[in-house]
Design a protein around this motif. Structure first.
Motif, PDB file in Angstrom:
ATOM      1  N   SER A  35      52.841  18.762  45.965  1.00  0.00           N
ATOM      2  CA  SER A  35      52.565  17.326  45.927  1.00  0.00           C
ATOM      3  C   SER A  35      51.089  17.040  46.172  1.00  0.00           C
ATOM      4  CB  SER A  35      53.430  16.587  46.951  1.00  0.00           C
ATOM      5  OG  SER A  35      53.173  17.069  48.247  1.00  0.00           O
ATOM      6  N   SER A  61      44.530  13.330  40.655  1.00  0.00           N
ATOM      7  CA  SER A  61      45.765  14.041  40.328  1.00  0.00           C
ATOM      8  C   SER A  61      45.426  15.268  39.488  1.00  0.00           C
ATOM      9  CB  SER A  61      46.716  13.132  39.544  1.00  0.00           C
ATOM     10  OG  SER A  61      46.214  12.937  38.230  1.00  0.00           O
ATOM     11  N   ARG A  85      48.052  23.547  50.943  1.00  0.00           N
ATOM     12  CA  ARG A  85      48.759  22.524  50.166  1.00  0.00           C
ATOM     13  C   ARG A  85      47.911  22.037  48.996  1.00  0.00           C
ATOM     14  NH1 ARG A  85      51.153  16.750  52.373  1.00  0.00           N
ATOM     15  NH2 ARG A  85      51.550  15.896  50.305  1.00  0.00           N
ATOM     16  N   TYR A  89      48.481  22.535  44.914  1.00  0.00           N
ATOM     17  CA  TYR A  89      48.547  21.385  44.010  1.00  0.00           C
ATOM     18  C   TYR A  89      47.530  21.504  42.861  1.00  0.00           C
ATOM     19  CZ  TYR A  89      48.565  16.737  42.086  1.00  0.00           C
ATOM     20  OH  TYR A  89      48.643  15.686  41.210  1.00  0.00           O
TER      21      TYR A  89
END
Length: 178
Positions: A35, A61, A85, A89
């Motif tokens: 995420s 993103s 993390r 991503y």
């Protein structure tokens, strides 16, 4: 319809080599659960380099990572300072950029250095990825090892050999019994 050609390389005698499209889909599936880091702390731990990582990636993103905005010499260094993390991503977007032809030599140089850091015993971010993610990275590197030696524009046989060595490393990370 075949998803690739038969690979008769060093480790894959008779094994089906995946197509670029199949490798891209595998990367997307393997990293699908990652995420977007929403806070600065989820993106980079406090350090002297954290403000740069935050400036370059906060609020972006995976879809925002493209050839027009990703500067390999600057942004690949940021991966060194990201949280696990954040790497999980953003790494798939960079792997997919690397699969776009014509291949980006500058991106290859910096991606190669970053992925090679998993050789260090004290490296935990790349080593901490799941086996399916290591396999997706290995398949990406396998495809690159077959193609970049022939790509020209700065690439040579050594680049293909480096990709093959990294592929073996990530296959071992995926399955330590090998």
């Amino acid at each position: 319809m075949s998803s690739g050609s038969t690979f008769f390389g060093e480790r894959g005698f008779g094994r089906q080599m995946r197509s670029r499209n199949a490798v891209t889909h595998q990367i997307e599936r393997a990293f699908a659960g990652a995420s977007l880091p929403l806070t600065e702390g989820e993106l980079a731990p406090p350090s002297i380099d954290a403000p740069y990582v935050i400036a370059h990636f906060h609020g972006r993103s995976r879809a925002d990572i493209d050839r027009s905005s990703f500067l390999p010499g600057l942004h690949m260094e940021d991966f060194t300072y990201m949280t696990a993390r954040a790497v999980e991503y953003y790494l798939p977007a960079v792997l997919e950029l690397m699969l776009i032809q014509p291949y980006d030599f500058e991106l290859w140089v910096h991606l190669n250095i970053y992925l090679d850091s998993a050789r260090r015993d004290d490296e935990t971010t790349l080593r901490g990825l799941r086996p399916a993610q290591h396999t997706a990275i290995a398949d990406c590197l396998e495809l690159l090892s077959q193609e970049i030696g022939e790509a020209g524009i700065g690439f040579d046989r050594q680049d293909a050999e480096n990709a093959a060595k990294l592929e073996r490393l990530y296959r071992q990370l995926a399955d330590p019994a090998t």
